[in-house]
Write a protein that holds these residues in place. Structure first.
Motif, short mmCIF file in Angstrom:
data_model
loop_
_atom_site.label_atom_id
_atom_site.label_comp_id
_atom_site.label_asym_id
_atom_site.label_seq_id
_atom_site.Cartn_x
_atom_site.Cartn_y
_atom_site.Cartn_z
N LEU B 128 -62.39 42.18 -30.21
CA LEU B 128 -63.39 41.73 -29.89
C LEU B 128 -63.34 40.88 -28.83
CD1 LEU B 128 -65.16 41.88 -33.32
CD2 LEU B 128 -65.63 43.62 -31.52
N GLY B 129 -62.69 39.87 -28.88
CA GLY B 129 -62.42 39.00 -27.93
C GLY B 129 -62.06 39.27 -26.51
N ILE B 130 -61.19 40.42 -26.45
CA ILE B 130 -60.71 41.29 -25.19
C ILE B 130 -61.87 41.79 -24.94
CG2 ILE B 130 -59.26 43.08 -24.67
CD1 ILE B 130 -57.29 42.15 -26.62
N PHE B 131 -62.71 42.40 -25.48
CA PHE B 131 -63.73 43.24 -24.86
C PHE B 131 -64.91 42.11 -24.26
CE2 PHE B 131 -62.54 46.70 -27.98
CZ PHE B 131 -61.67 47.36 -26.89
N VAL B 132 -65.00 41.27 -24.66
CA VAL B 132 -65.86 40.22 -24.36
C VAL B 132 -65.45 39.35 -23.26
CG1 VAL B 132 -67.38 40.44 -26.43
CG2 VAL B 132 -65.97 38.54 -26.40
N SER B 133 -64.22 38.93 -23.24
CA SER B 133 -64.05 37.89 -22.48
C SER B 133 -64.16 38.05 -20.79
CB SER B 133 -62.41 37.48 -22.68
OG SER B 133 -62.28 37.03 -23.85
N LEU B 134 -64.73 36.95 -20.04
CA LEU B 134 -65.02 37.01 -18.69
C LEU B 134 -64.23 36.08 -18.06
CD1 LEU B 134 -68.56 38.20 -18.37
CD2 LEU B 134 -66.56 39.73 -18.19
N ASP B 135 -63.30 35.41 -18.90
CA ASP B 135 -62.67 34.50 -18.12
C ASP B 135 -61.05 34.67 -18.53
OD1 ASP B 135 -62.57 30.99 -17.52
OD2 ASP B 135 -60.86 31.80 -18.68
N LEU B 136 -60.37 34.68 -17.57
CA LEU B 136 -58.92 35.50 -17.52
C LEU B 136 -58.18 34.59 -18.62
CD1 LEU B 136 -57.46 36.09 -14.10
CD2 LEU B 136 -58.51 37.64 -15.80
N PHE B 137 -58.42 33.30 -18.70
CA PHE B 137 -57.39 32.48 -19.86
C PHE B 137 -58.09 32.93 -20.99
CE2 PHE B 137 -55.66 28.97 -21.91
CZ PHE B 137 -54.43 28.94 -21.35
N LEU B 138 -59.06 33.03 -21.41
CA LEU B 138 -59.70 33.21 -22.60
C LEU B 138 -59.42 34.55 -22.94
CD1 LEU B 138 -61.98 32.33 -24.92
CD2 LEU B 138 -63.58 33.39 -23.44
N TYR B 139 -59.17 35.62 -21.91
CA TYR B 139 -59.10 36.90 -22.29
C TYR B 139 -57.46 36.98 -22.70
CZ TYR B 139 -57.12 41.51 -21.14
OH TYR B 139 -56.34 42.63 -21.04
N TYR B 140 -56.41 36.01 -21.96
CA TYR B 140 -55.34 36.37 -22.10
C TYR B 140 -55.03 35.61 -23.66
CZ TYR B 140 -50.34 35.87 -21.67
OH TYR B 140 -48.89 36.35 -21.94
N ALA B 141 -55.62 34.59 -24.15
CA ALA B 141 -55.68 34.29 -25.62
C ALA B 141 -55.76 35.18 -26.47
CB ALA B 141 -56.55 32.97 -25.61
N PHE B 142 -56.82 35.94 -26.23
CA PHE B 142 -57.12 37.19 -27.33
C PHE B 142 -56.04 38.32 -27.02
CE2 PHE B 142 -61.70 35.60 -27.00
CZ PHE B 142 -61.71 35.33 -28.34
N TRP B 143 -55.72 38.45 -25.89
CA TRP B 143 -54.68 39.56 -25.52
C TRP B 143 -53.32 39.14 -26.58
CZ3 TRP B 143 -54.37 44.28 -23.44
CH2 TRP B 143 -53.26 44.69 -22.98
N GLU B 144 -53.07 38.13 -26.28
CA GLU B 144 -51.66 37.59 -26.92
C GLU B 144 -51.96 37.75 -28.37
OE1 GLU B 144 -48.30 36.02 -25.36
OE2 GLU B 144 -49.34 38.14 -25.09
N LEU B 145 -53.18 37.33 -28.92
CA LEU B 145 -53.56 37.18 -30.29
C LEU B 145 -53.37 38.47 -30.71
CD1 LEU B 145 -54.34 35.75 -32.88
CD2 LEU B 145 -56.85 36.18 -32.14
N SER B 146 -53.65 39.52 -30.07
CA SER B 146 -53.49 40.85 -30.62
C SER B 146 -52.18 41.46 -31.08
CB SER B 146 -54.47 41.88 -29.54
OG SER B 146 -53.57 42.03 -28.63
N LEU B 147 -51.34 40.86 -30.34
CA LEU B 147 -50.16 41.28 -30.69
C LEU B 147 -49.46 40.93 -31.96
CD1 LEU B 147 -48.35 40.53 -27.16
CD2 LEU B 147 -49.57 42.73 -27.92
N VAL B 148 -49.59 39.65 -32.36
CA VAL B 148 -49.22 39.16 -33.52
C VAL B 148 -49.70 39.80 -34.84
CG1 VAL B 148 -48.71 37.11 -34.84
CG2 VAL B 148 -48.95 36.86 -32.18
#
Lengths: 658, 529
Positions: B128-148
């Motif tokens: 959900l975070g990946i889909f809503v984030s409009l800040d690259l850093f925020l997005y990246y945090a969710f992106w990495e979180l999705s892997l773990v």
């Protein structure tokens, strides 16, 4: 009938499908049958009222109607392109609707008796209604995509019904084969639609055909490409060379299915589609030539195979392929009306022949091999007499239905401007002789001569029925036979040519839809020539009858002698020219080998998997350092993150400083 | 305060709160399942707020339900979330699949449930975070979180001894490109001083990010590579079949497809329009090849899950072909197909999971003749297969048709050849699907099937499957409901790309003052239909 209710025609059978499909398992059989039959009958009644309102003087030549769903009239809508739930009825659709609803209803009725002892009664009728729904969508569609909906949907119904006895491997195989082979055709149809969108920005019939008619300078070119791709689609659905291979196997389905789907209606969809798009085909003599040649070749080829089959349904299946070839031939020489006329009469007599064959099979408790039949004339008289009408009609004996429609096609081929028109006519004529031969062969082998069947009182075989003994079918089955027999006799009278003292009503009726522009200018031929050609084809039909009479009635066993004299040839034809084996060896096996070895082992295992293995190995080397101090994925992840961050910081400091 | 400004935050963090609650609840009886079900259902209901309050008349390119707060001042990291036509239905999709995932794991996961559902919910937060984030850093945090959580789900709840290897493979495949992605993001920040997505898009459109075209290229490739692995795009799918064959059903349902595909559309196309368009000939080729490659390899698999994994490769490749065609039809169809893949793939893996629960094998040769015994399962299976093979009136057709017709209208090099190749996919997809159905359900009852006294769908399984099947049908006949929002995003992307090309050509022309370049500019922009 108000145009706004056009969508009711397909939707009625769909309700039958929904009810039987969800609840049918728990319902008693008579109720299941009623749920399936009543909507079909109502659709037929709607067709009749539509017929009268469109036949009335001053009635419009076509009716358009757009349905809506949840307030959207579009099925698909994006910027610059939309497809609506648009239905339309013109005279061509009216004929198709009549065939589908009326023949469809008769076959539903017949099935009540035929399937009475089968498991999955509800399932059968649910699928049958589903088929009706999609077939009606197909003929009512006002754009290519909605036509394609019906096109795919009837394919699905066909898949489900061919595989109705899914416990049998042969039935499951045949269903899958039908679907996949049809998908090859769909591949062409889809590409044709993509090109249509790219050139016209629409898939609407009126938009496209009006645009084509407004641009007489468009000849060949992209229209040829579109037409040829549509032909690919049509060869799949209408079982033409090279994609006909699924239809004979489709006989694994229950016999009423063979009558409805694989003879009278679905398989004619390709002819309907070509006739519908004739504005495009008219612009491409090349594509038309391809259609004509495919049609003639298929007609002849399938008739050859039909002459030596022993399974009564397979004879009829090859006969269907062959007759569809005639219709293709008609379209290919620009005689769309003749093609649709033959489509109509064929629907009557071929449905009749299949249903009668079903009645024979029913009488013999599931036996389909003609070598184990014979002498049934007295045992099942109604079936015999009605089937006789069908045999005479398809053989092209006047004044039955098949004579007029087949003759029209042969005549049109003869006078067509196509450079090989005379050759096409000759092929058609030879096929007519062969048709007469194999149909009378079937007739004599089934109904005359010695009784070669065993009376058994136990039941076996997939079409097995619980009650033994050779018996005539119940009225619910013979009634449709009688109606269809009547139609097979008189059905051709709507198209009696002027040369024979008729008025060719069907030609005039279809004129507004199928009038061609340009290519089909026929030579002016005297009525004398036309009568002469008709006489030749009657003579040829009689020759076929006579040959069958001699070989299978007068001197039974002679046929076997001939077969022994040319064993190689006979085996070749009996094994259907080994086309299935050829496809298997040349296409399917190499493709699977290629996939397993090249794609699977070399590329997926080697390149894709190999690089992965290499990456894993490298990181394992690096990772072992980390693993010594840490274990578990979260920690190594943190390590990676730290490493990554360090790299990033390094890049930021040394790499791209302002 | 209007809920519209906080709804996205609520949606994203309800599963996180749920995960915390689950951690406190005991792992006995069925407490964990019920709690996870409640959390995911609430999340799903919240996501439904979006389509009901989406403003279709809003100017294209504006974000809705936006929340934009300063988080860290230096470096300038903002908590910026928002939704447009591209992401809205994907959020709903993620919300929709989660309760089904819980239902289908109900009995399949029978130990360490707490751990399972916590990971599952964290995965949900990340998506959900990946889909809503409009800040690259925020997005990246969710992106990495999705892997773990995904890697841990595979490593802990995998089916065989291979699970660890599969998890590591998955993790490395996803992680290495992600590290490079981070570098590229930081480079962007170094150039522009912002992580804010809308601002970066503005800068990208006006050549404000960097004049160094090779650096821009490297950055765009870093983005694309990270996303392409996650999709996965052929030939970067090395992790897929191992991960899929190990991972539990609920994880497989979300392992491929939408995250990577969304990210390509959002970030690759948004930040690097020109580079994306330049690399399109390669990408449509990979898309078309992937379709056929996936379908053909699915045909020869002996393991049901691997078969479905290669099928997945084929389906995500359809999206790749569509979006890189850079036509409205292709991109709309691609987004639609992303949703379809999520639904169809989920249904297929759920059904395979149900078979596994009953017969304890994914080996296709052990099956046969189940149709007579399991009429409901076979019905669901056939419906799912028909959706996947793209039968009209079911959802798959709408997406596939739009993609392929969009590819045919494309102006990308060699598009006709690749479209023709891709269209052969309709044959091969039908082949492997129907052959699978035949081998599993038709014919004589297999020995294993005979020895197990399996029951047909239970009420819980009915509950998990019917919503999917209903959506197949609804999305197949009433596509405008979804396409309306999607089209606003799709047509915007296309116009942005063409705008970028035009700007680019003008930019180049103004520098070289050559008249020839102007003509190329007008000829390239002509492609916009």
């Amino acid at each position: 009938m108000p145009a706004d209710f056009l969508w009711l025609i397909p939707l009625l059978p769909f309700t039958g499908f929904l009810i039987n499909g969800t609840l049918g398992r728990r319902l008693p059989r008579p109720l299941v049958a009623a749920i399936a039959l009543i909507p079909t009958a109502l659709s037929a009644i709607l067709w009749i009222s539509l017929w009268f309102s469109m036949k009335a003087p001053g009635a419009p030549e076509s009716i358009q109607s757009v349905a809506s769903l949840f307030g959207n009239t579009s099925w698909i809508a994006i910027s610059g392109f939309h497809v609506d739930f648009a239905f339309s009825v013109d005279h061509l659709t009216l004929i198709m609707l009549g065939v589908v609803t009326c023949v469809g209803f008769l076959i539903h009725l017949y099935s009540v008796g035929y399937m009475a002892h089968e498991e999955g009664y509800w399932r059968f009728f649910a699928y049958l209604n589903l088929f009706m729904f999609f077939m009606l969508v197909l003929v009512l569609a006002a754009n290519f995509l909605l036509l394609f909906v019906g096109w795919e949907g009837v394919g699905l119904a066909s898949y489900l019904l061919i595989g109705f006895y899914f416990k049998k491997d042969s039935a499951a195989n045949a269903g899958k084969k039908a679907f996949v082979v049809n998908r090859i055709g769909d591949f062409g149809f889809l590409l044709a639609m993509f090109l249509l969108i790219a050139h016209f920005g629409s898939l609407d019939f009126t938009t496209i055909f009006t645009a084509v008619n407004q641009h007489p300078e468009w000849q060949g070119g992209f229209l040829t490409a579109i037409a040829l791709l549509l032909v690919v689609g049509a060869t799949g659905k209408s079982a033409q060379i090279p994609l006909y291979v699924w239809l004979p196997d489709a006989m694994e389905g229950p016999t009423p299915v063979s009558a409805l789907i694989h003879a009278a209606t679905m398989v004619t969809a390709g002819i309907y589609m070509v006739a519908r798009s004739h504005a495009i085909f008219d612009r491409s003599p090349y594509a038309l030539g391809v259609v004509a040649i495919i049609g003639a070749a298929t007609a002849l080829f399938a008739a050859c195979i039909g002459m030596v089959q022993h399974d009564i349904k397979r004879v009829l299946a090859y006969s269907t392929v062959s007759q569809l070839g005639y219709m293709f031939l008609a379209c290919g020489v620009g005689a769309y009306t003749a093609g649709v006329f033959h489509l109509l009469t064929h629907a009557f007599f071929k449905a009749l022949l299949f249903l009668a064959a079903g009645s024979v099979i029913h009488a013999l408790s599931g036996e389909q091999d003609m070598r184990k039949m014979g002498g049934l004339r007295k045992r099942i008289p109604v079936t015999f007499w009605t089937m006789t009408m069908g045999v005479f009609a398809i053989a092209g004996l006047p004044p039955l239905a098949g004579f007029f429609s087949k003759d029209e096609i042969l005549f049109r081929a003869f006078v067509s401007p196509n450079p090989i028109g005379k050759l096409l006519w000759l092929v058609g004529l030879i096929t007519a002789g062969m048709t007469s031969f194999y149909m009378f062969r079937l007739w004599f082998k089934t109904f005359f001569g010695a009784e070669r069947f065993e009376e058994h009182h136990d039941s076996h075989g997939h079409d097995a029925h619980g009650h033994g003994g050779v018996h005539e079918s119940p009225l619910v089955m013979t009634l449709p036979l009688m109606v269809l027999a009547l139609l097979s006799i008189i059905g051709g009278w709507v198209g009696v040519p002027e040369a024979l003292g008729g008025h060719d009503e069907i030609g005039a009726f279809l004129e507004p839809v199928l009038s061609s522009t340009g290519v089909t200018v026929t030579e002016v031929v005297s009525h004398g020539t036309e009568i002469g050609l008709a006489a030749i084809s009657v003579l040829v039909a009689l020759t076929g009858l006579f040959a069958a009479y001699v070989l299978y009635y007068k001197k039974p066993g002679t046929a076997a002698t001939y077969a022994q004299r040319f064993p190689a040839l006979y085996r070749l034809v009996e094994n259907k020219f080994y086309i299935d084996e050829l496809y298997q060896a040349v296409i399917i096996t190499p493709l699977l080998m290629f996939t397993r070895i090249v794609l699977g082992i070399a590329i997926d295992g080697g390149v894709v998997g190999g690089s992965a293995a290499a990456a894993t190995a490298t990181t394992r080397g690096l990772g072992s350092l980390v693993r010594r101090v840490q274990s578990g994925n979260i920690r190594s992840y943190a390590g990676w993150l730290a490493l990554g961050a360090a790299a990033v910081i390094a890049v930021m400091i040394f790499g791209y400083t302002h | 305060m209007n809920i519209d400004h906080t709804i996205l935050t609520i949606i994203t963090f309800v599963p996180l709160a749920g995960a915390l609650v689950l951690a406190l609840l005991p792992d006995r009886d069925r407490i964990q399942q019920w709690a996870a079900l409640a959390v995911t259902l609430v999340t799903f209901l919240l996501t439904l707020h979006l389509p009901f309050h989406f403003d279709y008349s809003a100017a294209a390119g504006t974000f809705q339900f936006e929340q934009n707060l300063s988080w860290v001042t230096s470096p300038a990291i903002r908590y910026h979330v928002g939704v447009d036509g591209l992401s809205m239905w994907l959020i709903v999709l993620a919300g929709f699949l989660a309760p089904l995932g819980v239902l289908i794991s109900w009995n399949a996961i029978d130990n360490r449930r707490r751990l399972f559902y916590i990971f599952f919910l964290l995965q949900q937060v990340a998506m959900l975070g990946i889909f809503v984030s409009l800040d690259l850093f925020l997005y990246y945090a969710f992106w990495e979180l999705s892997l773990v959580p995904m890697a841990l789900l595979i490593a802990t709840f995998g089916r065989t001894e291979n699970r660890r290897r599969a998890a590591i493979k998955f993790f490395l495949y996803a992680f290495i490109p992600s590290a490079i992605l981070l570098v590229a993001m930081l480079w962007l920040y170094a150039r522009t001083g912002t992580f804010d997505y809308p601002q970066l898009v503005q800068l990208a459109a006006t050549h404000g990010i960097s004049g160094n075209s090779s650096a821009l290229w490297l950055a765009s490739l870093a983005f694309l590579a990270a996303f392409a692995v996650k999709v996965p795009v052929f030939p970067l799918h090395g992790w897929l079949s191992d991960a899929v064959s190990e991972a539990p059903t609920a994880a497989v349902m979300v392992i491929a497809g939408k995250l990577g595909l969304y990210s390509i559309l959002r970030f690759s196309f948004g930040l690097f329009p020109e580079q994306s368009h330049c690399i399109a000939p390669l990408m449509i080729a990979l898309g078309a090849i992937g379709i056929v490659y996936g379908a053909l390899l699915a045909l020869v698999q002996k393991d049901l899950k691997r078969l479905a994994a290669y099928g997945t490769l084929g389906h995500v490749s359809v999206v790749i072909l569509g979006v890189f065609a850079f036509t409205v039809s292709g991109i709309d169809g691609g987004i639609y197909q992303t949703i379809n893949e999520g639904l169809g793939g989920s249904a297929l893996f759920m059904l395979l999971g149900l078979l596994y629960e009953r017969y304890r094998t994914y080996d296709i040769r052990e099956y046969g003749g189940l149709a007579a015994r399991l009429p409901w399962i076979v019905t669901m299976f056939v419906l799912t297969a028909l959706s996947v093979v793209g039968l009209p009136m079911l959802n798959g057709f709408v997406g596939e048709f739009l993609v392929l017709s969009g590819a045919m209208q494309s102006t990308v090099a060699h598009h006709i050849g690749w479209t023709v190749l891709a269209t052969t996919g309709v044959i091969f997809t039908a082949s492997y699907m129907l052959w699978m159905i035949q081998r599993v359900f038709y014919g004589e009852l297999s020995r294993r099937a005979e020895s197990v006294d399996a029951i047909d769908l239970t009420a819980r399984e009915h509950l998990a499957l019917w919503p999917l099947v209903a959506l197949f049908l609804l999305m197949g006949i009433a596509s405008p409901i979804w396409l309306r929002a999607i089209d606003s995003a799709g047509s915007r992307i296309v116009s942005t790309i063409h705008q970028a090309q035009a700007n680019d050509a003008n930019f180049a022309a103004s520098q070289t003052s050559g008249t020839e370049l102007m003509t190329t500019a007008s000829s390239t922009t002509k492609g916009g239909r």
